[in-house]
Structures are given as structure tokens and as C-alpha cells.
Design a protein around this motif. Sequence first.
Motif, PDB file in Angstrom:
ATOM      1  N   HIS A   1     -36.176  -2.604 -40.545  1.00 46.75           N
ATOM      2  CA  HIS A   1     -37.746  -3.033 -40.239  1.00 46.75           C
ATOM      3  C   HIS A   1     -38.417  -4.663 -40.427  1.00 46.75           C
ATOM      4  O   HIS A   1     -38.716  -5.851 -39.838  1.00 46.75           O
ATOM      5  N   ASN A   5     -41.528   7.142 -41.837  1.00 45.27           N
ATOM      6  CA  ASN A   5     -41.468   8.028 -41.096  1.00 45.27           C
ATOM      7  C   ASN A   5     -40.551   7.829 -39.518  1.00 45.27           C
ATOM      8  O   ASN A   5     -40.153   9.621 -39.409  1.00 45.27           O
ATOM      9  N   GLU A   6     -39.585   7.681 -39.368  1.00 45.37           N
ATOM     10  CA  GLU A   6     -38.258   7.136 -38.641  1.00 45.37           C
ATOM     11  C   GLU A   6     -37.516   8.608 -39.673  1.00 45.37           C
ATOM     12  O   GLU A   6     -36.673   8.898 -38.379  1.00 45.37           O
ATOM     13  N   MET A  59     -46.279   4.772 -33.886  1.00 48.26           N
ATOM     14  CA  MET A  59     -46.198   6.470 -33.712  1.00 48.26           C
ATOM     15  C   MET A  59     -47.221   7.061 -34.937  1.00 48.26           C
ATOM     16  O   MET A  59     -47.489   6.898 -35.750  1.00 48.26           O
ATOM     17  N   ASN A  80     -33.496   1.115 -44.134  1.00 51.32           N
ATOM     18  CA  ASN A  80     -34.203   1.735 -42.709  1.00 51.32           C
ATOM     19  C   ASN A  80     -35.441   0.321 -43.223  1.00 51.32           C
ATOM     20  O   ASN A  80     -35.706  -0.427 -42.084  1.00 51.32           O
TER      21      ASN A  80
END
Length: 648
Positions: free
Chosen positions: A430, A447-448, A1, A426
Motif C-alpha cells: 500500500h 484491516n485488509e 473502509m 501488505n
Amino acid sequence: MKEEFSGNIAKAFLTSKLTILLMIAFLLIGTYSTFLIPREEEPQIEVPIADIFIGFPGASPKETESKVVMPMEKIISNIKGVEYVYSTTMKGQAMLIVQFKVGEDVERSLVKLYNELMKNMDRMPQSVTLPLIKSRAIDDVPVLGVTLWSDSTSDFDLRQQGEVLTNEIKKIPDIADVKIIGGRSRVVNVVLDKDKMAESKVDFLSIAKQIQGSNAQLMSGFLVKNDTSFAVETGNFLTSREEIANLIVGVNQQQPVYLRQIATITDGAAAPSQYVTFGYGWADAKHQQAYNSDYQAITLSVAKKKGADAMHLSEQILSKVEHLKKELITNDVHVSTTRNYGESASEKVSELLLHLIVAIVVVTLFVMLAMGWRGGLVVFLSVPVTFALTLFSYYLLDYTLNRITLFALVFITGIVVDDSIIIAENMHRHFKMKRLPFRQAAIFAINEVGNPTILATFTVIAAVLPMAFVSGMMGPYMSPMPIGASIAMILSLIVALTLTPYLGYLFLREKGESHAHGPVDKLEDSGIYKIYKAMINPMLEKSWLRWTFILGTTAVLLGTLTLFYTKGVAVKMLPFDNKNEFQVVIDMPEGTTLEKTAIVAREITEYVAKQPLVENYQTYVGTAGPISFNGLVRHYDLRKGITSPIFR
């Protein structure tokens, strides 16, 4: 990503050893700022207000209004920035209140007002006096009231001791003004005997001029001798009763007429023009039993300079008064603190700080329910850093710690934690999935959600910040709340992208190495998911449940809105302020004597003293007591006369 903007920021702090040092430094700076920022009850409001006093001797109220007040109102209204002009007219005098628009510079506004008045004084009647212009500010409200009272000492002696004490208090820095309320001043009374005046062939006007001329000292030039210049002064001020008695006020049959021959001269207290008393209520049973009456008193009202810390200043003054008790105040004189805004400001600030800590703990507990104690710890450590930096910002912006600035922090506690919760949750998700190495998983997680978090933060700021542009006096009063909230949210975003990734990487990692094909915790297996599914599934499957829920929510919303119409809920900009004092203002019919007014005030105090919550009370008859913010706006400090008592 592809790494986004938020991911690049987090990457620099994710494993850096400087991150923890920055966190400690921010906490120390914020803690130190709380001691540097002045504490007071209300925020500073700069609304240029000026009172104009002007005299027109001998004129009736109607003449004063038509010839002085109305032309002056027209002149003042033409000044740029003036919002309102109010006037009050009395016999031979008038007062105008000028209020400029909020945001106008105080000094510039007063200069414009003075220049415009002086420029147009030639248009006023000949006997009109020069206008006296007095500005008003929130710091004119006294922050401390010290009352001297006694059951044996007269109000004349109390005032003498109060004047000495006032001179010592004025030596403390950051004190703007100290006023003595009550007591009788020292005067020399000259009571003329009309028969002796006729016998000595002198009249009242000539005697008055002789006394006035003898009580003067002037510079009369310079005397040069032996290359040295000496200043020559003539005359002297009268300093004692004997000097006044020995004044020559005329000549009769080539013999001097002394003032003592035609008048009785006494040195002592002036005639009563005001009464100030002090007494205890039933809430202070110990003192009320020992002192169960009203006693003569004087009050020293102390106002602070702009930006001074009310709490520290009050402590300094009370400490000095306690020290001076042994030297300046006699044993039969008692000293009571009847107002202490510094103490009440400190209590309110401490209470709000406690509420702030409780709010952080409660939010942390909720996070723990969803993410465990590790996730709660990440949020618990992130939020104090945000508030520490916000307090430091308050210090840089010259804000004070008051109920508005601290309410802003309590108000946004639930909002500022959102950024940290989103990032931490988040990362936690992960790490649970174990699809990537922990460091890569952390950056991937940031980043998400990083960019949406930035967008959400500025969206909330856009909703809160417009409150800073509210017009009127409420604008500057409330502006610290939206400004403080916006600053806190920006700082919370910075913390979420810098410190939170570091703390999440430190505390949220699972035991063992992550790998791409390891066991993955499914979201469907979590307890919260099962509870939510059990609640939402029936409404998704059955239309009547959906409509019941929607209509029920709408009914509750409409029901709450009707509370405003029916006044079931009071609508106020701010909650009622829980002050420890209140005032009763009594207006007596015109012509009522000072003694009659004092009797009415005494009857009211006898009733109030029996109330179980009243600790002490003071009466101010013929003069104004220490004003509050309400009294400042209503000009209660100008209430002086035999028909205008104030009871506190």
C-alpha cells in the motif's frame, strides 16, 4: 473502509512512543529469562513408578510367587490409576514394579499404594516382612559423576577420602543425593578360634549376642536432684578395636572370658565385594601414555533436586571439589569428571539457541529478497520479541530449557514469522501504491489482512496443540513442544498486530508524501512476478504440462512414502541422542566368581581403550555404575552381585 478489530489494535500502537519502549522491555525480559530458566538435557516427566521389595525368608521362588506375589498383584491392580504391575521372584524375596497412568499425582498415588498394602498385610503369610516402597523419578538419574582414582592408594583409603568429600558436597543446595560407588568400607573383623572357644566353653551364638548387646545405647529414664531432671543413658556404642577385644563374652571356672582370648580381631578394610577401576583411552593420548593401565577407583554420583539447574549445580560442585583438593585429597589421588550432564545440557541448549538465531537470519534474508532490506529489518526485529516473550512464558510455566522446549522454537520459526510478514508485506504494497496518506494506508492494509491472519494463526494452533494430549509416557515428554509452539504463535500474532505496524510505518514508508494520483508501482513489473509467470503460464496453457507436473508430484510423494515401508528412513519420535558415554552390560553365568568377572571386564576394556574416540572408561564389577535414563527404567541400579558387571 470500516476499521476491523485488528485495525483498531494496530491504530493504538502505530505512532505511539510507548511501542518502542515495550519492544525493548520484552527483549530484556526474554534475555533475563534465559538466565533464570534451569537448563537440563531432558524435560521433566512425572510418571508415578514405585518399586516394592518384600521378603519371605526360607521360601522357594515358587512359594513366594503363589503365596505373596500373586495376591499382592491382585491387590495393587485394584487401585485406581494403576496401569501396569510387573514382578520378579527370587528365593526368599520378591520385587514388584508398579506404574501408574500418566498424569496421576505422584504423592497421591504413593499414598494410595501404601494404604492398600498395609490394609491387606493380614492376608499375607505370617513370616512375610513389611513391604519397602521406593519411588522412582527422572531426577534419580545422576547429573554428575566424579571419580577418584590412584595408582598407589588402595580402594579402602579412596573410600575414606570419598566419604569426607561426600559430606562436603552435600552442603551445596539443590543436591538430592550423593552415592559412593566402589571401595571397601572400614570393618572390624572378629575371627573366632573354635579350639579356644571349646576350651573356654563358649559358643558362637552367645558371643554374637554379647557383641550385639554391648553395642547399644538406650534411654533408661530420668534422675531428679535439687529440682533438676537429668536424662540417664545406659550403655555405649563400640568405637575401637580395643573396646571390642576387651568385651567379656562368657565365664569359665569363675573367670571372665575376654573376646581377645578366643578370637583374632583386626581393624581394616572389608573383604572385596565389588571392583571399580578407571583408565584412559587413546583419545586422551597425553594421559594414556602416563597412565596406561586400569587403576582402583571410586565414583561419587550426584543427583539433583527437581527443578534445579543442572549446569549451575555441576559448576558449583566441580568448583568446590577443586577447592577441596588441597585440604581433603592426598597428592597421589587424581580426580576426573566422568559424567557431566550439566555441561552437555548447556552445550545442547547453546547449540539450539545458535540454530534458532541462524533460522531467524535465514528467514530475514528471504524476506529481504522480496521486500528489500527495510522489510527484512521489520521481520528481523519482530521475531526476537516473539521468542523473548515465549521464553518468559516458559519461565512462568516452570519449564526448563531442554532440547524439546527449544526444538519447539526452532520448529515454528518459519511459522511465527508469517504473521509479521503478512502485515509488513501488505503495508509495503500500500505504501508503494501511494493512494492514501501513509498512516491511513497502514491502517487500511492491516484491516485488509488482519482478521484472516488471526484466523490462520488459530487454525495452525488447532493443528499443533493436539500433540499435547498424546497418551503414554511420550505425552508429558513431548507436551512442551506443542504448548510452547502454540504460545509462540499467539505471541507472534500479538506482535504482528502491535509492534510490526509500528516498525513497518517507521521503515517501509516511501520517500516523499503519498498522494492519490502519483505514479504507482505495478505488480507486473516486479522480478518475482515475472519469474512466477514464466513458470506457471506454460502449465496453464498446455494440458500435458499440467498433467506431467501433477503426476510427477504424485510419484515423488508415493516414492517418499515407500521409504517408510522399506525402512530406507528410520522412523523415530526423536533423533538419536548424541551422548558422550555408553554402557556395556555383561551378564556372566551364575556362580562365576567376582575375580573371574573382573578379568572378563578387563579384557573388554583393553579392546575399547584402543578405540580412537574413547577418552576414558570405568568398570563396575559386582555393583551398578551411575545409571542413565535407560538404566532408571530398566532398574540397572539394582544390579548387584558377582556376576553383574557394568562397563562405561
